[in-house]
Design a protein around this motif. Structure first.
Motif, PDB file in Angstrom:
ATOM      1  N   VAL A 187      -4.735  12.218   1.131  1.00 35.29           N
ATOM      2  CA  VAL A 187      -3.697  11.323   0.601  1.00 35.29           C
ATOM      3  C   VAL A 187      -2.645  12.130  -0.167  1.00 35.29           C
ATOM      4  N   TYR A 228     -10.214   9.870   7.850  1.00 34.68           N
ATOM      5  CA  TYR A 228     -10.415  10.278   6.456  1.00 34.68           C
ATOM      6  C   TYR A 228     -11.850  10.728   6.186  1.00 34.68           C
ATOM      7  N   SER A 273       0.823  -1.204   0.000  1.00 36.14           N
ATOM      8  CA  SER A 273       0.000   0.000   0.000  1.00 36.14           C
ATOM      9  C   SER A 273       0.859   1.257   0.000  1.00 36.14           C
ATOM     10  N   LEU A 274       0.262   2.354  -0.455  1.00 39.44           N
ATOM     11  CA  LEU A 274       0.959   3.644  -0.441  1.00 39.44           C
ATOM     12  C   LEU A 274       1.324   4.037   0.982  1.00 39.44           C
ATOM     13  N   CYS A 275       0.456   3.758   1.935  1.00 47.95           N
ATOM     14  CA  CYS A 275       0.738   4.082   3.336  1.00 47.95           C
ATOM     15  C   CYS A 275       2.004   3.380   3.816  1.00 47.95           C
ATOM     16  N   CYS A 331      -9.169  12.157  -0.869  1.00 48.35           N
ATOM     17  CA  CYS A 331      -8.086  12.260  -1.852  1.00 48.35           C
ATOM     18  C   CYS A 331      -7.140  13.401  -1.494  1.00 48.35           C
ATOM     19  N   LYS A 381      -8.340   5.890   1.110  1.00 49.23           N
ATOM     20  CA  LYS A 381      -7.230   6.260   1.996  1.00 49.23           C
ATOM     21  C   LYS A 381      -5.953   5.648   1.430  1.00 49.23           C
ATOM     22  N   SER A 382      -4.816   6.033   1.990  1.00 47.80           N
ATOM     23  CA  SER A 382      -3.536   5.550   1.452  1.00 47.80           C
ATOM     24  C   SER A 382      -3.372   4.040   1.641  1.00 47.80           C
ATOM     25  N   GLU A 391      -0.278  13.350   2.342  1.00 48.75           N
ATOM     26  CA  GLU A 391       0.663  12.309   2.759  1.00 48.75           C
ATOM     27  C   GLU A 391       1.815  12.197   1.764  1.00 48.75           C
ATOM     28  N   LEU A 392       1.496  12.259   0.475  1.00 46.14           N
ATOM     29  CA  LEU A 392       2.538  12.196  -0.557  1.00 46.14           C
ATOM     30  C   LEU A 392       3.490  13.377  -0.453  1.00 46.14           C
TER      31      LEU A 392
END
Length: 511
Positions: free
Chosen positions: A398, A370, A278-280, A395, A329-330, A401-402
């Motif tokens: 997220v 979220y 996952s991105l998280c 979105c 979510k991430s 977060e990036l």
């Protein structure tokens, strides 16, 4: 008409209409068949089991059969499957048609699992006409008693039944199907077993555990739902089975299976496996360059754009409705080997068919940190656009977060934090989030060092417009795609004009 007569007869008639006191058979699955989709020479192999959608409160599921008799009386089945809330089907344990064929088609419905496995046509027989000498006519008070009173009873009964029938039908009008279902085909999960070997548990979430597994020569992911979360498994299957869901930024679907029986039953969802996870989890262990961040953000937004958009039916595939994710979510964004993103986890997703209501749904779902302000307040307008705007709020978080782990910012890169982790910690309550997001209108902090980079400053504007407190002011997924793609091309140009795209989610269906 005599009010006292209605009052006396009303309890009896209601009991007659609704079967008060009788047990109501539950219908969760029916035998499924579609003659237009069956091309096999062995017709028996075309029959399967359809898992019925969960009905709205005060409504019921039924099973049905639509068929046609040939000149010799042999039945040819046209359609079989689930049927939603028709008063004519109430408390029928067997699928029996007693009316004359309509356009040579016969239809029956019933209640109870797989009750449409067998069906029959039993036309009503007219009572024989009595012969012989007619009885002497009655006279005086007997005429009133034997003729007028029964007529009154019939009129009252018909009036009450018609009123109740209209009330029920007004709530959910459902015609007898005479053609194959459109725009969405009725499908049921394939319950056959694939030779899959579970290798390693990779994650455990609210609806089950995710395993890395081996299927023949391919490495796959298997998400296992326990029996109490079967509805989430069904929801994921329904979303993945929709036309046009084979998209590079949507997790690739392979199949579903049921393993075990009764209380030991497990429900498997088999998809593509992505090693980066996952991105998280990726951001916890890695930082990203400006180019990598743009690639992730743009592909993630493209996945949302595809999910939110309607696609007309074509010769190759049917109609794809708009879909709201409702738990974006991430953790539910997976990264491929080239750092493009794909969206996963549709256990809470909601699809929107034109002209139909959202159905029986609960608005306050998802992951608390979220949740958009209107979700936290419990003040959702239950419309398609409202649910799509809720996805866009998430979105924006997220994207934050990036940005927090992007090397384009000046100075040291901070440790990864979840949105609002500084404000409410790692395990916020619903009250914590309501106070933070709704009452104080706090959003994750945007550092000044981010605004010194021409691309990041534009991304900051984008995320702020995504998480706007006013839902109608939020950007659509297509606009996020345009903005990120523009920045990926412009940087390192220092001057960043305001992006021309200003549409919001409610315009997305026109794009």
């Amino acid at each position: 008409m005599f009010p006292w007569t209605q009052l006396i007869l009303l309890p009896f008639l209601l009991n007659l209409c609704y079967g008060v006191g009788a047990s109501v058979p539950s219908t969760t699955q029916c035998e499924f068949y579609n003659h237009t989709a069956c091309t096999s020479a062995n017709k028996e192999s075309c029959f399967s089991v359809q898992i019925c959608d969960r009905p709205e409160p005060e409504k019921r599921n039924h099973c049905y059969v639509l068929w046609q008799n040939n000149s010799t009386g042999k039945p040819y089945i046209k359609l079989k499957g689930c049927f939603l809330d028709n008063i004519d089907c109430y408390n029928k344990r067997e699928c029996v048609e007693s009316r004359e064929p309509k356009k040579e088609l016969l239809f029956c419905c019933c209640e109870g699992n797989m009750c449409n496995s067998n069906f029959t046509w039993k036309p009503r027989l007219l009572p024989p006409v009595p012969t012989g000498v007619p009885a002497e006519p009655r006279s005086g008070p007997n005429v009133v008693f034997y003729i007028v009173l029964p007529m009154l009873v019939v009129v009252v009964a018909v009036s009450i039944i018609y009123f109740i029938y209209r009330q029920r039908k007004h709530a959910y009008f459902n015609e007898v199907p005479t053609v194959e279902p459109h725009p969405l085909p009725q499908r049921s999960p394939v319950l056959g077993l694939r030779p899959i070997q579970l290798l390693e548990m990779k994650a455990r979430g609210r609806f089950g555990a995710v395993y890395k597994a081996q299927y023949k020569t391919e490495t796959v992911a298997v998400k296992i739902f326990p029996i109490q979360d079967k509805q989430s498994w069904v929801s994921e299957y329904e979303i993945f089975s929709l036309p046009h869901m084979d998209h590079e930024n949507i997790l690739r679907y392979i199949g579903v299976e049921k393993r075990g029986e009764n209380l030991q039953a497990e429900f498997w969802l088999i998809t593509a496996y992505h090693e980066k996870g996952s991105l998280c989890d990726f951001l916890k262990a890695n930082v990203v360059t400006w180019a990598e961040m743009c690639r992730i953000a743009e592909s993630m937004a493209r996945g949302l754009m595809h999910l939110h958009g309607e696609i007309p039916a074509s010769k190759a595939e049917g109609f794809k409705p708009a879909i709201a994710h409702r738990d974006f979510k991430s953790k539910n964004v997976l990264l491929k080997h080239d750092l493009t993103a794909c969206i996963a986890d549709f256990g809470l997703a909601l699809l929107f068919l034109p002209g139909k209501p959202c159905g029986d749904t609960h608005g306050q779902v998802g992951t608390r940190r979220y949740m958009a302000p209107e979700v936290l307040e419990g003040a959702i307008n239950f419309s398609r656009d409202s649910f799509l705007r809720i996805d866009m709020y998430a979105c924006g978080l997220v994207l934050w977060e990036l940005a927090s782990r992007c090397t384009a910012q000046e100075g040291p890169i901070p440790e990864y934090l979840l949105p609002f982790e500084e404000e409410v910690g790692q395990h916020p309550t619903l009250e914590d989030m309501q106070e933070c997001v709704v009452q104080k209108k706090i959003r994750p902090a945007i550092k000044e060092t981010w605004r010194k980079h021409s691309g990041l400053v534009a991304l900051c504007d984008t995320m702020e417009e995504c998480w706007d407190h006013d839902a109608e002011a939020r950007l659509s997924a297509s606009c996020v795609v345009e903005r990120v793609a523009l920045q990926a091309r412009l940087v390192p140009v220092p001057v960043m004009p305001s992006a021309p795209c200003a549409d919001v989610v409610h315009k997305e269906s026109n794009m």
